[in-house]
Motif scaffolding. Structure first.
Motif, PDB file in Angstrom:
ATOM      1  N   VAL A 159      14.681 -37.940  52.662  1.00  0.00           N
ATOM      2  CA  VAL A 159      14.889 -38.082  54.102  1.00  0.00           C
ATOM      3  C   VAL A 159      14.629 -39.505  54.603  1.00  0.00           C
ATOM      4  CG1 VAL A 159      14.465 -35.648  54.640  1.00  0.00           C
ATOM      5  CG2 VAL A 159      12.563 -37.282  54.657  1.00  0.00           C
ATOM      6  N   ASN A 160      14.014 -40.352  53.756  1.00  0.00           N
ATOM      7  CA  ASN A 160      13.758 -41.729  54.154  1.00  0.00           C
ATOM      8  C   ASN A 160      13.817 -42.638  52.925  1.00  0.00           C
ATOM      9  OD1 ASN A 160      11.154 -41.659  52.866  1.00  0.00           O
ATOM     10  ND2 ASN A 160      10.338 -40.627  54.674  1.00  0.00           N
ATOM     11  N   VAL A 161      13.692 -43.940  53.156  1.00  0.00           N
ATOM     12  CA  VAL A 161      13.821 -44.906  52.062  1.00  0.00           C
ATOM     13  C   VAL A 161      12.729 -44.709  51.017  1.00  0.00           C
ATOM     14  CG1 VAL A 161      13.841 -47.364  51.468  1.00  0.00           C
ATOM     15  CG2 VAL A 161      15.020 -46.581  53.507  1.00  0.00           C
ATOM     16  N   THR A 162      11.534 -44.369  51.451  1.00  0.00           N
ATOM     17  CA  THR A 162      10.446 -44.136  50.500  1.00  0.00           C
ATOM     18  C   THR A 162      10.793 -42.983  49.570  1.00  0.00           C
ATOM     19  OG1 THR A 162       8.839 -44.993  52.086  1.00  0.00           O
ATOM     20  CG2 THR A 162       7.978 -43.625  50.294  1.00  0.00           C
ATOM     21  N   ASP A 163      11.293 -41.892  50.146  1.00  0.00           N
ATOM     22  CA  ASP A 163      11.726 -40.747  49.329  1.00  0.00           C
ATOM     23  C   ASP A 163      12.855 -41.160  48.380  1.00  0.00           C
ATOM     24  OD1 ASP A 163       9.986 -39.108  50.775  1.00  0.00           O
ATOM     25  OD2 ASP A 163      11.578 -38.318  52.070  1.00  0.00           O
ATOM     26  N   PHE A 164      13.798 -41.938  48.919  1.00  0.00           N
ATOM     27  CA  PHE A 164      14.945 -42.372  48.125  1.00  0.00           C
ATOM     28  C   PHE A 164      14.475 -43.174  46.916  1.00  0.00           C
ATOM     29  CE2 PHE A 164      18.660 -44.842  46.988  1.00  0.00           C
ATOM     30  CZ  PHE A 164      19.705 -43.957  47.171  1.00  0.00           C
ATOM     31  N   LYS A 165      13.591 -44.127  47.153  1.00  0.00           N
ATOM     32  CA  LYS A 165      13.072 -44.946  46.052  1.00  0.00           C
ATOM     33  C   LYS A 165      12.292 -44.093  45.055  1.00  0.00           C
ATOM     34  CE  LYS A 165      12.917 -49.373  48.434  1.00  0.00           C
ATOM     35  NZ  LYS A 165      12.047 -50.431  48.982  1.00  0.00           N
ATOM     36  N   ALA A 166      11.511 -43.147  45.552  1.00  0.00           N
ATOM     37  CA  ALA A 166      10.751 -42.263  44.655  1.00  0.00           C
ATOM     38  C   ALA A 166      11.685 -41.415  43.800  1.00  0.00           C
ATOM     39  CB  ALA A 166       9.804 -41.373  45.464  1.00  0.00           C
ATOM     40  N   SER A 167      12.831 -41.049  44.348  1.00  0.00           N
ATOM     41  CA  SER A 167      13.774 -40.212  43.601  1.00  0.00           C
ATOM     42  C   SER A 167      14.398 -40.952  42.422  1.00  0.00           C
ATOM     43  CB  SER A 167      14.874 -39.678  44.528  1.00  0.00           C
ATOM     44  OG  SER A 167      15.861 -40.667  44.795  1.00  0.00           O
ATOM     45  N   LEU A 168      14.268 -42.271  42.394  1.00  0.00           N
ATOM     46  CA  LEU A 168      14.843 -43.052  41.293  1.00  0.00           C
ATOM     47  C   LEU A 168      14.168 -42.774  39.952  1.00  0.00           C
ATOM     48  CD1 LEU A 168      15.350 -46.435  43.155  1.00  0.00           C
ATOM     49  CD2 LEU A 168      17.133 -44.812  42.469  1.00  0.00           C
ATOM     50  N   SER A 169      13.019 -42.120  39.970  1.00  0.00           N
ATOM     51  CA  SER A 169      12.349 -41.762  38.720  1.00  0.00           C
ATOM     52  C   SER A 169      13.029 -40.569  38.044  1.00  0.00           C
ATOM     53  CB  SER A 169      10.874 -41.458  38.956  1.00  0.00           C
ATOM     54  OG  SER A 169      10.742 -40.305  39.773  1.00  0.00           O
ATOM     55  N   GLY A 170      13.903 -39.880  38.773  1.00  0.00           N
ATOM     56  CA  GLY A 170      14.600 -38.727  38.217  1.00  0.00           C
ATOM     57  C   GLY A 170      15.809 -39.117  37.375  1.00  0.00           C
ATOM     58  N   ALA A 171      16.394 -38.121  36.757  1.00  0.00           N
ATOM     59  CA  ALA A 171      17.565 -38.344  35.901  1.00  0.00           C
ATOM     60  C   ALA A 171      18.874 -38.261  36.682  1.00  0.00           C
ATOM     61  CB  ALA A 171      17.580 -37.328  34.759  1.00  0.00           C
ATOM     62  N   GLU A 172      18.844 -37.622  37.833  1.00  0.00           N
ATOM     63  CA  GLU A 172      20.033 -37.429  38.671  1.00  0.00           C
ATOM     64  C   GLU A 172      19.636 -37.634  40.124  1.00  0.00           C
ATOM     65  OE1 GLU A 172      23.213 -36.395  37.713  1.00  0.00           O
ATOM     66  OE2 GLU A 172      22.635 -36.476  35.597  1.00  0.00           O
ATOM     67  N   PRO A 173      20.601 -38.029  40.960  1.00  0.00           N
ATOM     68  CA  PRO A 173      20.279 -38.156  42.385  1.00  0.00           C
ATOM     69  C   PRO A 173      19.941 -36.796  42.999  1.00  0.00           C
ATOM     70  CG  PRO A 173      22.605 -38.701  41.971  1.00  0.00           C
ATOM     71  CD  PRO A 173      21.975 -38.385  40.659  1.00  0.00           C
ATOM     72  N   ALA A 174      19.156 -36.824  44.058  1.00  0.00           N
ATOM     73  CA  ALA A 174      18.801 -35.585  44.761  1.00  0.00           C
ATOM     74  C   ALA A 174      20.062 -34.873  45.229  1.00  0.00           C
ATOM     75  CB  ALA A 174      17.899 -35.902  45.959  1.00  0.00           C
ATOM     76  N   SER A 175      20.016 -33.572  45.253  1.00  0.00           N
ATOM     77  CA  SER A 175      21.197 -32.768  45.592  1.00  0.00           C
ATOM     78  C   SER A 175      21.652 -32.952  47.038  1.00  0.00           C
ATOM     79  CB  SER A 175      20.929 -31.291  45.309  1.00  0.00           C
ATOM     80  OG  SER A 175      19.846 -30.834  46.111  1.00  0.00           O
ATOM     81  N   ASN A 176      20.770 -33.433  47.916  1.00  0.00           N
ATOM     82  CA  ASN A 176      21.163 -33.583  49.315  1.00  0.00           C
ATOM     83  C   ASN A 176      21.802 -34.952  49.608  1.00  0.00           C
ATOM     84  OD1 ASN A 176      18.501 -34.844  49.126  1.00  0.00           O
ATOM     85  ND2 ASN A 176      18.491 -34.881  51.357  1.00  0.00           N
ATOM     86  N   LEU A 177      22.004 -35.773  48.595  1.00  0.00           N
ATOM     87  CA  LEU A 177      22.636 -37.065  48.815  1.00  0.00           C
ATOM     88  C   LEU A 177      24.157 -36.929  48.783  1.00  0.00           C
ATOM     89  CD1 LEU A 177      20.488 -39.477  46.615  1.00  0.00           C
ATOM     90  CD2 LEU A 177      20.213 -38.897  49.031  1.00  0.00           C
ATOM     91  N   ASP A 178      24.809 -37.500  49.789  1.00  0.00           N
ATOM     92  CA  ASP A 178      26.271 -37.511  49.772  1.00  0.00           C
ATOM     93  C   ASP A 178      26.742 -38.668  48.896  1.00  0.00           C
ATOM     94  OD1 ASP A 178      25.824 -39.726  51.365  1.00  0.00           O
ATOM     95  OD2 ASP A 178      26.646 -38.833  53.176  1.00  0.00           O
TER      96      ASP A 178
END
Length: 101
Positions: free
Chosen positions: A3-22
């Motif tokens: 929902v924000n840039v901090t969350d977005f940057k934290a999601s970079l540790s995953g193997a795939e983008p979050a499902s709610n990203l267009d």
């Protein structure tokens, strides 16, 4: 959920983008992971001004300033000249903010 840039940057540790990203945000996610081809494939398949902005950024990353200029014009944005990291964050912030209702 991102929902924000901090969350977005934290999601970079995953193997795939979050499902709610267009698509434009997913392209920026892949770009941050260093997968230019994946990011470009996503951005070029979309016909929105947001995707054009991401597409412009990606061509700037690639060093193809002429092509980037074309995509900035399609996006209705001025051609960026500052640091790539700063532009990436600006685009992420703008796209996330536009999704808040």
């Amino acid at each position: 959920m991102v929902v924000n840039v901090t969350d977005f940057k934290a999601s970079l540790s995953g193997a795939e983008p979050a499902s709610n990203l267009d698509a434009p945000l997913a392209a920026l996610w892949w770009a941050a992971k260093g997968n230019w081809d994946q990011a470009h494939g996503i951005a070029q398949d979309e016909e929105t001004s947001e995707a054009a902005w991401v597409h412009a950024y990606l061509h700037r990353v690639e060093g193809d300033i002429g092509n980037a200029g074309y995509w900035y014009r399609k996006a209705g944005k001025p051609a960026a000249t500052g640091a790539l990291d700063a532009e990436w964050e600006e685009i992420v912030q703008a796209l996330l903010a536009s999704r808040r209702v």
